[in-house]
Design an enzyme around this catalytic site. Structure first.
Site, mmCIF file in Angstrom:
data_model
loop_
_atom_site.group_PDB
_atom_site.id
_atom_site.type_symbol
_atom_site.label_atom_id
_atom_site.label_comp_id
_atom_site.label_asym_id
_atom_site.label_seq_id
_atom_site.Cartn_x
_atom_site.Cartn_y
_atom_site.Cartn_z
ATOM 1 N N ILE A 12 -5.009 1.635 10.014
ATOM 2 C CA ILE A 12 -6.434 1.817 9.718
ATOM 3 C C ILE A 12 -7.023 0.569 9.061
ATOM 4 O O ILE A 12 -8.061 0.628 8.405
ATOM 5 C CB ILE A 12 -6.675 3.067 8.849
ATOM 6 C CG1 ILE A 12 -5.913 2.990 7.522
ATOM 7 C CG2 ILE A 12 -6.255 4.315 9.608
ATOM 8 C CD1 ILE A 12 -6.253 4.139 6.560
ATOM 9 N N GLY A 20 1.906 5.985 4.241
ATOM 10 C CA GLY A 20 2.051 5.450 5.591
ATOM 11 C C GLY A 20 3.164 4.429 5.748
ATOM 12 O O GLY A 20 4.029 4.565 6.623
ATOM 13 N N ALA A 21 3.178 3.407 4.918
ATOM 14 C CA ALA A 21 4.156 2.332 5.086
ATOM 15 C C ALA A 21 5.571 2.852 4.871
ATOM 16 O O ALA A 21 6.482 2.560 5.652
ATOM 17 C CB ALA A 21 3.852 1.194 4.115
ATOM 18 N N ARG A 79 9.894 -2.287 -3.309
ATOM 19 C CA ARG A 79 10.056 -3.537 -2.572
ATOM 20 C C ARG A 79 8.780 -3.784 -1.766
ATOM 21 O O ARG A 79 8.216 -2.857 -1.193
ATOM 22 C CB ARG A 79 11.259 -3.422 -1.644
ATOM 23 C CG ARG A 79 11.667 -4.712 -0.964
ATOM 24 C CD ARG A 79 12.789 -4.471 0.049
ATOM 25 N NE ARG A 79 13.885 -3.677 -0.483
ATOM 26 C CZ ARG A 79 14.851 -4.167 -1.261
ATOM 27 N NH1 ARG A 79 14.869 -5.434 -1.571
ATOM 28 N NH2 ARG A 79 15.793 -3.372 -1.726
ATOM 29 N N ILE A 80 8.350 -5.023 -1.742
ATOM 30 C CA ILE A 80 7.104 -5.349 -1.047
ATOM 31 C C ILE A 80 7.431 -5.894 0.344
ATOM 32 O O ILE A 80 8.192 -6.844 0.487
ATOM 33 C CB ILE A 80 6.286 -6.361 -1.873
ATOM 34 C CG1 ILE A 80 5.895 -5.725 -3.215
ATOM 35 C CG2 ILE A 80 5.052 -6.808 -1.104
ATOM 36 C CD1 ILE A 80 5.170 -4.392 -3.121
ATOM 37 N N VAL A 105 1.210 1.222 -1.466
ATOM 38 C CA VAL A 105 0.306 0.395 -2.272
ATOM 39 C C VAL A 105 -1.170 0.667 -1.945
ATOM 40 O O VAL A 105 -2.052 0.123 -2.598
ATOM 41 C CB VAL A 105 0.573 -1.118 -2.067
ATOM 42 C CG1 VAL A 105 1.910 -1.497 -2.659
ATOM 43 C CG2 VAL A 105 0.498 -1.493 -0.596
ATOM 44 N N GLU A 150 -3.268 3.066 -2.395
ATOM 45 C CA GLU A 150 -4.173 3.781 -3.298
ATOM 46 C C GLU A 150 -3.962 3.424 -4.762
ATOM 47 O O GLU A 150 -4.745 3.814 -5.616
ATOM 48 C CB GLU A 150 -4.012 5.296 -3.087
ATOM 49 C CG GLU A 150 -4.398 5.685 -1.658
ATOM 50 C CD GLU A 150 -4.321 7.175 -1.379
ATOM 51 O OE1 GLU A 150 -3.589 7.877 -2.092
ATOM 52 O OE2 GLU A 150 -4.999 7.622 -0.441
#
Lengths: 314, 754
Positions: B477, B520-521, B636-637, B711, B713
């Site tokens: 999105i 989502g991620a 973790r990013i 991340v 929200e």
């Protein structure tokens, strides 16, 4: 959007003859306001006369030491012109505080003056609005909008002008030059181009249907500091809660009336030796509306006048 | 079912040998979007020339349509058909489910003569051009019988009722604890109704292929939209193919489908032509969901050292009369600070206005605007630093349920944030810092937002050209889903990014829950990772069992994957060669992720600390952000650039919530005051100066196999409260009625004699 005829004017005379032949026509320049309103069917012209390619975009010196700004000079061009910036900084700043850069690149001098109010109830075709549909009533009265006129409102309309630029033009004693199909050229102060609503709020200006703005002329700038301030909740792309232009001993208020509001009572009080705050108060004696709005104008005017006396250019 | 222990084992993502995880890769579709070449739902190519539908909206708040005459509209230039409730094709009754497994029930358009809110769809016009369709609206003659409508939230707050099926959460004895406290705060905040204001309006293009309808629509959840349309049309869901490839913003507002989807499908069936339908900008405000207003009373009781003894958050919010949506604005507080005596709960007012619904960080976004300011007030009353007060009340286990934290770095966020922001330069005395006519102040707040993992699947195909193509019924999105899924797949298979393709947004693909709730991620990404691991095992088996492979006969579990090859020691074979031998279709596998059996044994959140410096114009009451900084901990990013972009985007939403954004319901008509982006004031570039965020190194091995968290929200949580606290620090004015617009600030300054 209603279907409409589109005519491109080859020259000024052609534009005027087209207008004279089509009473429901509107002139189209940058289109930044008119086209939006047509999409909402708030404006429903039968004919658009595109004047955007007429040679009316020059900015030139006048014999009297002022500037003549063609009606089609874009807002960006005017605000970035070195002569405007150095001699009429209040005008450059007022223009740059309006809208956003993309729209200023399209919007013209004449179109800026002709823009219509952004009153939320005018902009909503489902709402009663005497300016949009005469006789339907005024939803802004007793409504939720804060953009209510403090001066010059009538029982039919309380909308305010959306033009920042015109406030600076009014304080500079600028004049609008127009021409009609019969060839008559007329000049009037920017200050009085727009009508107060009275019992016919649907008529914004006293221009005849076949009357085209050719230019705006600025007399030499008055001596003294020039100040522009625009109060708003966000830093860009929103109309003023109130604005003020000060040039020397002249003061004009914006977003408080259907036209740029020269604060004559304030000017008179200042001439009579009143303090800035007393002078601001002198204008507000005749204001109607919410106390908060009056407070804002009082504080803004007091501060801006004080700053202009320091030669300020904020 | 796996347990979190299984997730703790090192894997290709946690090892990150080729460094794709965390890499600040540009968004795959970024250039397409900013150059206008990404086809949105309204713009996709159609098999033949499309028709255009226009939805007509009600202009009363509640009542009945007593007469509607479409004949003039139907005969207007270019018009193909016009429908009202009298002649719209038959649809299933609202809420009906042909298939009990459908995620959504029927959602008929123009279903009856009843008007339940201003802006509801009441008619539909189909024409050869969008202009002709819209223009014909003026020819409709309609009569209403209006009924009394409950429109003004403020006047019904006192009669708010309990939320069905919910009870207040009580721990200890709040009343006794509060009255025994040395220092207390008791104040009430109000946050207004807000709109999502997505750039892309809701829109659908639909056509039929035999008895199957193909719809391209702008929606966050593929399955939800597919099921809703199938149930509405009364057909099995496998006769609806829903695609949503590029989306111009969702923010929760596109978590469901709207009448554009239903009417496009119906009109395409009726006309035998492809049909495009888009909501107008004005309809986006009134015909889609909004974030409801929230009134929140906060009571805090502490001892003289700042240790909280009692804490209560009581929220009153609203939803549409027949809706079940609740803005759980008090819930986040259950997990944030320690206090033995606790009370949180919600009350609901039912109004005859458009539907309330999910909007970025539902609950936390409005809720933290109160508690995080109440903590600031408590710190002020105690003469404590706001960070010290929060550290004093940092819990050792989750204060709501005594569960251990998976990982909680809130204190580190505050401390690192304070250092980098320069918090020690804050003068705690309000109104003490001036810059010309500006009062200048600093404020801070914390951020907390839950982390979630839902079941999801994915498909992965390796072809003879060496390309890996991940397919998933997931959505992007505008958050970067395409990009991070490519990074995960590339790292898992040891492939460079230019050999990975990601295809999303198609109901024919293995399903994922979509984008929402910042799940989502982690959800789609974990499914992509597990699918990649399935592919590794399949490829290892193929290689070791094939005499033509240099790896023939070896133990498949010893295989490694790097640089596009399957590797053992100094022997290797390219994945392209393996896939070629498998046949023209290459190798296809599917994989899935499910929550671990013991996932709920830990308290799991994302955290942050927000810092803001503002100027308050002492003349006009205008508030301008001067700088803003946040430190966040969110696992973790996956992509440093996109994660930061999500976080700072959220912080900017908080700026809007604090200073500019609100809508009001006109109590005379039921309409919203602001219906365009010139009137609904989301922040613009000029409002956002010097804003930055840092993400701490973290891996949460209780979250999912990759240790990542959401991340999307987190950034909005607490952001607005930091600004409101900065406004207080600047000028000494406590404003509890958001947004803090110049009129309110000026009135408060004048009330203080300033």
């Amino acid at each position: 959007m209603k279907p409409f005829a589109f005519e491109r004017a080859r020259n000024v005379d052609h534009a005027l003859s087209l207008a004279a032949a089509a009473p429901g026509a509107r002139f189209l320049a940058g289109g930044t306001n008119l086209l939006d309103l047509m999409k909402l069917e708030i404006e429903q012209p039968d004919t658009l006369i595109d004047v955007g390619r007429l040679p009316l975009a020059d900015i030139s010196e006048t014999a009297g030491g002022g500037l003549r700004i063609g009606a089609l000079a874009t807002n960006t061009l005017v605000a970035s012109d070195p002569r405007v910036r150095s001699r009429y900084p209040v005008l450059a700043r007022a223009i740059l505080s309006g809208s956003c850069v993309q729209l200023r690149n399209k919007a013209s001098m004449g179109g800026n003056l002709m823009q219509r109010t952004r009153c939320a109830y005018f902009m909503d075709p489902a709402m009663p609005c005497n300016k949009r549909l005469p006789g339907s009533g005024c939803s802004a009265m007793g409504g939720l909008s804060q953009a209510i006129a403090l001066f010059g409102a009538s029982e039919f309309c309380v909308a305010v002008s959306a033009s920042d630029m015109s406030v600076a033009l009014a304080v500079l004693d600028a004049e609008v030059e127009t021409v009609r199909a019969d060839g008559s050229v007329r000049r009037r102060p920017v200050e009085t181009l727009h009508r107060l609503p009275g019992d016919a709020p649907q008529v914004d200006t006293d221009l005849a249907p076949d009357e085209l703005i050719l230019a705006v002329e600025l007399p030499p700038p008055p001596s003294g500091g020039q100040v522009w301030r625009k109060v708003r909740a966000r830093a860009s792309y929103v109309g003023a809660l109130a604005s003020i232009a000060v040039a020397g001993d002249r003061v004009a208020l914006g977003a408080v009336a259907a036209r740029p509001w020269r604060a004559r009572a304030t000017e008179a009080a200042l001439a009579g030796g009143a303090s800035p705050r007393e002078a601001a108060e002198a204008e507000l004696v005749s204001a109607s509306g919410a106390d908060g709005r009056k407070s804002l104008v009082r504080r803004l005017a007091t501060d801006a006048i004080q700053e202009s006396r320091k030669g300020g250019r904020s | 079912m796996s347990t979190v222990r299984d997730w703790a084992v090192p894997n290709p993502i946690t090892e990150n040998r080729s460094g794709l995880i965390g890499k600040p890769v540009d968004r795959y579709e970024g250039r397409l979007k900013v150059t206008g070449t990404a086809p949105y739902a309204f713009e996709v190519e159609t098999p033949s020339t499309p028709l255009y539908g226009h939805i007509v909206s009600a202009t009363i708040a509640r009542g009945r349509i007593t007469a509607i005459d479409l004949s003039q509209a139907a005969s207007a230039p270019g018009v193909v058909l016009a429908w009202s409730h009298l002649d719209v094709p038959v649809q299933a009754q609202r809420g009906a489910k042909l298939n009990p497994r459908s995620q959504r029930g029927s959602n008929p358009a123009l279903g009856s003569d009843r008007v339940e809110h201003y802006g509801q769809s009441i008619a539909f016009i189909l024409a050869d051009t969008p202009e002709n369709a819209r223009s014909a609206e003026a020819r409709i003659r309609i009569s209403y019988e209006a009924s009394d409508a409950d429109l003004d939230f403020g006047s019904f707050i006192d009669s708010a009722g309990p939320v069905p099926g919910e009870e207040d959460a009580r721990i200890g004895d709040f009343e006794a604890g509060y009255s025994a406290s040395e220092v207390t705060v008791d104040a009430t905040w109000f946050s207004p109704l807000q709109n999502h204001a997505q750039m892309e309006p809701c829109a659908t293009t639909a056509w039929w292929e035999g008895d199957k309808v193909v719809v391209h629509t702008s929606i966050q959840m593929v399955k939800g939209g597919q099921h809703a349309l199938a149930e509405t049309l009364g057909i099995p869901s496998d006769r609806v193919r829903l695609l949503t490839r590029y989306i111009g913003g969702g923010f929760g507002g596109k978590g469901q489908s709207y009448d554009d989807l239903t009417l496009a499908a119906l009109a395409a069936r009726e006309s035998g032509r492809p049909v495009r339908v888009a909501y107008t900008r004005r309809q986006m405000f009134q015909a889609t969901v909004h974030r409801p207003a929230v009134q929140m009373r906060v009571r805090l009781g502490a001892d003289g050292t700042g240790r909280l003894n009692a804490m209560a958050l009581e929220a009153v919010t609203h939803c549409a009369r027949n809706s079940t949506f609740v803005e759980h604005a008090a819930e986040f507080a259950r997990n944030l600070y320690a206090a033995p005596h606790r009370l949180t709960g919600h009350r609901l007012v039912r109004l005859d206005i458009p539907h309330a619904g999910a909007m970025r960080a539902p609950g936390e976004a409005p809720g933290m605007l109160s508690l995080e300011c109440a903590m600031d007030e408590l710190a002020d009353r105690l003469g404590m630093d706001p960070i010290a007060l929060r550290i004093r009340n940092e819990p050792e286990v989750d204060p709501d349920n005594a569960k251990p934290f998976s990982i909680r770095q809130l204190v580190r966020c505050m401390q690192e944030g304070a250092q980098q922001f320069g918090w020690d330069r804050r003068n705690p005395t309000p109104g003490a810092v001036r810059d010309g006519r500006w009062y200048v102040g600093m404020g801070m707040a914390t951020a907390i937002r839950g982390n979630f993992l839902l079941p999801a699947k994915a498909g992965l195909r390796l072809t003879g050209d060496g390309l890996a193509t991940l397919t998933q019924g997931m959505t992007d999105i505008g958050t970067g889903t395409y990009t991070i899924l490519a990074q995960i797949t590339g790292e898992t298979l040891g492939l460079p990014l230019d050999q990975v393709r990601v295809e999303l947004g198609d109901s024919d693909m293995p399903p994922a829950p979509g984008s929402g709730g910042q799940f989502g991620a982690a959800t789609a990404g974990s499914a992509a990772f597990e699918t990649g691991m399935v592919m590794r095992r399949r490829l290892a088996e193929l290689a070791t069992s094939d005499p033509r492979s240099p790896l023939y006969g070896e133990d498949p579990v010893l295989m490694d994957f790097a640089n596009g090859n399957i590797v053992l020691g100094n022997r290797s074979e390219s994945l392209a060669a393996l896939a070629s031998r498998a046949g023209p279709e290459g190798v296809y596998v599917e994989g899935s992720i499910s929550p671990a059996a013991d996932a709920r044994d830990w308290s799991q959140h994302t955290y942050g600390a927000q810092f803001a410096e503002v100027g308050v114009d002492s003349v006009t009451g205008e508030v301008r952000l001067r700088r803003m900084f946040g430190v966040f901990a969110a696992g973790r990013i996956l992509n440093a650039k996109l994660a930061k972009s999500q976080i700072t985007g959220g912080m900017i939403w908080g700026v809007g919530a604090a200073l500019t954004e609100s809508n009001a319901v006109d109590p005379r008509y039921g309409s919203f005051l602001n219906q365009d982006l010139g009137g609904y004031l989301a922040p613009v570039h000029a409002d956002i100066v010097n804003l930055d965020a840092v993400l701490l190194d973290e891996a949460d091995d209780k979250a999912n196999p990759m240790g990542i968290k959401g991340v999307g929200e987190l950034g909005i949580c607490g952001s607005g409260a930091a600004i409101a606290n900065a406004v207080y620090n600047a000028c000494g004015v406590r404003l509890r009625d958001y947004p803090l617009t110049p009129d309110k600030v000026l009135a408060a300054l004048e009330a203080k004699g300033l």
